[in-house]
Design an enzyme around this catalytic site. Structure first.
Site, PDB file in Angstrom:
ATOM      1  N   GLY A  18       0.776  -1.233   0.000  1.00 16.07           N
ATOM      2  CA  GLY A  18       0.000   0.000   0.000  1.00 16.07           C
ATOM      3  C   GLY A  18       0.807   1.283   0.000  1.00 16.07           C
ATOM      4  O   GLY A  18       0.235   2.369   0.007  1.00 16.07           O
ATOM      5  N   GLY A  20       2.856   2.200  -2.452  1.00 17.92           N
ATOM      6  CA  GLY A  20       2.956   2.725  -3.817  1.00 17.92           C
ATOM      7  C   GLY A  20       4.090   2.158  -4.646  1.00 17.92           C
ATOM      8  O   GLY A  20       4.490   2.755  -5.645  1.00 17.92           O
ATOM      9  N   LYS A  21       4.611   0.983  -4.260  1.00 18.45           N
ATOM     10  CA  LYS A  21       5.739   0.388  -5.005  1.00 18.45           C
ATOM     11  C   LYS A  21       5.407   0.189  -6.479  1.00 18.45           C
ATOM     12  O   LYS A  21       6.199   0.513  -7.359  1.00 18.45           O
ATOM     13  CB  LYS A  21       6.119  -0.978  -4.415  1.00 18.45           C
ATOM     14  CG  LYS A  21       6.584  -0.967  -2.998  1.00 18.45           C
ATOM     15  CD  LYS A  21       7.047  -2.347  -2.548  1.00 18.45           C
ATOM     16  CE  LYS A  21       5.951  -3.386  -2.509  1.00 18.45           C
ATOM     17  NZ  LYS A  21       4.925  -3.132  -1.497  1.00 18.45           N
ATOM     18  N   THR A  22       4.227  -0.390  -6.750  1.00 15.94           N
ATOM     19  CA  THR A  22       3.878  -0.713  -8.136  1.00 15.94           C
ATOM     20  C   THR A  22       3.692   0.555  -8.959  1.00 15.94           C
ATOM     21  O   THR A  22       4.175   0.645 -10.092  1.00 15.94           O
ATOM     22  CB  THR A  22       2.625  -1.604  -8.179  1.00 15.94           C
ATOM     23  OG1 THR A  22       2.931  -2.824  -7.516  1.00 15.94           O
ATOM     24  CG2 THR A  22       2.216  -1.912  -9.605  1.00 15.94           C
ATOM     25  N   SER A  23       3.011   1.555  -8.401  1.00 13.78           N
ATOM     26  CA  SER A  23       2.813   2.819  -9.132  1.00 13.78           C
ATOM     27  C   SER A  23       4.157   3.458  -9.470  1.00 13.78           C
ATOM     28  O   SER A  23       4.373   3.915 -10.596  1.00 13.78           O
ATOM     29  CB  SER A  23       1.988   3.804  -8.293  1.00 13.78           C
ATOM     30  OG  SER A  23       0.711   3.278  -8.045  1.00 13.78           O
ATOM     31  N   ASP A  45       3.427  -8.338  -7.547  1.00 17.50           N
ATOM     32  CA  ASP A  45       2.501  -7.854  -6.523  1.00 17.50           C
ATOM     33  C   ASP A  45       1.088  -8.316  -6.869  1.00 17.50           C
ATOM     34  O   ASP A  45       0.535  -7.903  -7.880  1.00 17.50           O
ATOM     35  CB  ASP A  45       2.579  -6.322  -6.498  1.00 17.50           C
ATOM     36  CG  ASP A  45       1.672  -5.711  -5.442  1.00 17.50           C
ATOM     37  OD1 ASP A  45       0.833  -6.461  -4.896  1.00 17.50           O
ATOM     38  OD2 ASP A  45       1.792  -4.515  -5.179  1.00 17.50           O
ATOM     39  N   THR A 502      -4.488  -2.289  -1.877  1.00 17.85           N
ATOM     40  CA  THR A 502      -3.589  -3.336  -1.363  1.00 17.85           C
ATOM     41  C   THR A 502      -3.934  -3.745   0.067  1.00 17.85           C
ATOM     42  O   THR A 502      -4.041  -4.942   0.346  1.00 17.85           O
ATOM     43  CB  THR A 502      -2.113  -2.895  -1.481  1.00 17.85           C
ATOM     44  OG1 THR A 502      -1.846  -2.618  -2.857  1.00 17.85           O
ATOM     45  CG2 THR A 502      -1.168  -3.983  -1.012  1.00 17.85           C
TER      46      THR A 502
END
Length: 583
Positions: A18, A20-23, A45, A502
């Site tokens: 949650g 923001g790793k993927t963004s 993820d 997430t």
């Protein structure tokens, strides 16, 4: 942005769910592709759905992203990888070993460690495939292996022989038996991770004390095993402009700036970038391109975003329901940083204020809770267990008993196995179980709970049941801690989450895991919601709108009882503020 300068071939993002790793990994991939680089984005993820971000299907084979020339992507499903991994180990022994042994082995392979190791197995294939670096300039991963997994892979000695001689003792070494690739490949993968010319690690955090402390621990743990090329990105920072005319926004801004000024000392030396809180979810190339901007996004007027308040009860309604039984065990469960300790304290204070006898037991490492509350209400007892002390006590016991007969290599493996997250859960649960039986006479509120996987490991496919039954004889009445937790009349498990994609997915996974152990959560608490907070900040109002689908999904898909708790202007410490929270 410092983390974008002179990027080596491999870039890993790490941080809790949650943040923001993927963004950020998607935005980085787009930025590099726009600079003419050939980029492969690898997502592991389960909540990310990179395909949705780019509006196209992405799977387990490399796909070119149509909307971004030069960018390709690949999704590894960690759950599917773990399932295949389990099958490789368990299928050959079905029908050969007794069913209860197969069942026990299967459970050992059903925890987070297996998923982590299975994902690393997939990473290794990418890190050791030299042909990929002829096709791509950069390979970006939206998650990174933990220090525990890397240390397991670095340990010498044959894992399988250790497991053969310790079938009942291995919680995380069991999964090592299924590693398919050659030891040389793992050694090469770990070496690639440790080489600053090849790999950069980006720690992603939000400006919250608990999140920053967790990131500081990750930084030290990974640096200790050679992953020293680390950068810090602080995501979701509220712009100062939002704080001008709104009390809540001003309080959030001040809290975040104080956290930024007082970063944990271990993080102070890292190259650090901050990213502003975005008004909308990061879907689509244009939204992602704005994420790495050094300027905050201009917000519309607050009147354009009138709040839709979800029709969901407050925490006090949930506590009123709990109070009807007049005693019982209340266990709060959720990932780190969602507010379990605060929610547990608020529930305990409210029950005590209603006149019930309450024992609040906490594993809050800060210990501020016990100091704030102890002796403040006549019928509220507060006790604290120290997770580190309990884990160390448990580790020493296991090393002295199971480790007695092992050689040096075996002892090192056992010591690393005992560093797994499961070990702390077991140790803490054993300490908590000393007070569980009090729940027959009063309310016992706990701010943590073991996962279903840990409970099943503890219960060892009913071995604990059988042992007690044997001692009691056929006529004896007995209750194991597991049986107590499975009884909805005596135990209420509350899942705590946040109104974001997430955290909701993580809580749903925790629920499914508990249900495997025959424990059905009684209700959910959605904490820190902007949708019911009083704010005139346009940005916060837009964020509040983004919460609504998540709140609705909890209500419709996951929980029969839900309570919604607003974001607060100040930390709810002390009796009066906790009473307000659940009053």
């Amino acid at each position: 942005m410092q983390f974008l300068q002179n990027i080596p071939p491999y870039l890993f993002f790490t941080g809790k769910g949650g943040v923001g790793k993927t963004s950020i990994s998607c935005a980085t991939a787009i930025r590099l592709a726009e600079q003419g680089k050939r980029v492969l984005l690898v997502s592991t993820d389960p909540a990310s759905n990179v395909g949705q971000v780019f509006s196209q299907t992405i799977g387990i084979t490399i796909q070119a992203i149509a909307s971004v020339p030069g960018l390709s992507a690949l999704e590894i499903d960690p759950q599917a990888a773990a399932q295949q991994y389990r099958a490789r180990i368990v299928d050959p022994i079905k029908g050969v070993l007794p069913d209860d042994v197969v069942s026990s082995i299967n459970e050992q392979l059903s925890g987070a460690c297996t998923t982590e190791i299975a994902a690393f197995d997939e990473f290794t294939g990418l890190l050791t495939d030299a042909s990929l670096l002829t096709r791509f300039d950069h390979i970006i991963f939206d998650t990174a292996p933990t220090g525990h997994t890397i240390r397991l892979l670095q340990l010498p000695g044959a894992w399988s022989s250790f497991i053969d001689s310790n079938p009942e003792g291995a919680s995380c070494l069991g999964p090592m038996a299924g590693l398919e690739k050659q030891r040389e490949q793992y050694a090469y993968a770990v070496e690639a991770l440790s080489d600053p010319k090849r790999t950069r690690l980006v720690l992603v955090a939000r400006l919250q004390k608990s999140t920053l402390q967790e990131v500081a621990r990750t930084h030290l743990e990974l640096a200790a095993i050679g992953l020293k090329n680390q950068y810090l990105v602080i995501n979701g920072v509220l712009p100062k402009t939002e704080a001008a005319n709104d009390t809540l926004a001003a309080a959030i801004w001040e809290r975040e700036q104080e956290a930024l000024a007082n970063l944990p000392a271990d993080l102070a030396g890292l190259p650090t970038d901050t990213l502003f809180l975005q008004p909308v979810n990061m879907v689509g190339v244009s939204a992602l391109s704005r994420l790495l901007s050094t300027q905050p996004v201009a917000s519309p007027s607050s009147d354009e975003y009138l709040q839709q308040r979800p029709d969901i009860p407050s925490l006090s309604a949930l506590v009123d329901d709990i109070a009807r039984n007049e005693h019982g065990l209340i266990m709060l469960m959720g990932k780190g940083g969602v507010g379990k300790t605060t929610m547990a304290a608020a529930i305990a204070v409210r029950l005590a204020d209603m006149g019930f006898d309450v024992h609040l037991t906490t594993s809050d490492p800060a210990a501020h809770l016990s100091m704030t509350l102890n002796g403040s209400l006549n019928n509220l007892q507060v006790s604290r267990i120290d997770p580190h002390e309990e884990t160390e006590r448990y580790r020493q016991h296991v090393l002295e008993t199971k480790g007695k007969e092992l050689d040096e290599a075996g002892k090192r493996l056992l010591e690393e196995d005992l560093r797994s997250p499961c070990t702390e859960e077991i140790a803490v649960f054993q300490a908590f179980s000393r007070v569980i039986r009090e729940a027959g006479k009063r309310f016992v509120v706990m701010d943590t709970a073991p996962t279903g996987h840990t409970l099943l490991l503890l219960d060892a496919t009913g071995a604990y049941h059988r042992e007690i039954a044997k001692k009691m004889g056929e006529k004896g009445h007995f209750t194991t801690p597991m049986m107590l937790l499975q009884d909805p009349e005596r135990t209420k498990v509350l899942l705590v989450t946040l109104p974001e994609t997430t955290p909701v997915l993580e809580a749903a996974n925790l629920q499914a895991d508990l249900e495997r152990a025959g424990i059905h959560p009684w209700g959910w608490i959605i904490n820190n919601s902007l949708s019911i907070a009083d704010t005139r900040s346009p940005l916060l109002r837009m964020r509040a709108q983004q919460e609504l689908p998540q709140i609705e999904s909890v209500k419709r898909q996951h929980a029969s009882r839900v309570a919604l708790v607003p974001v607060l202007a100040s930390e709810p410490t002390g009796i009066d503020k906790l009473k307000q929270l659940a009053g």
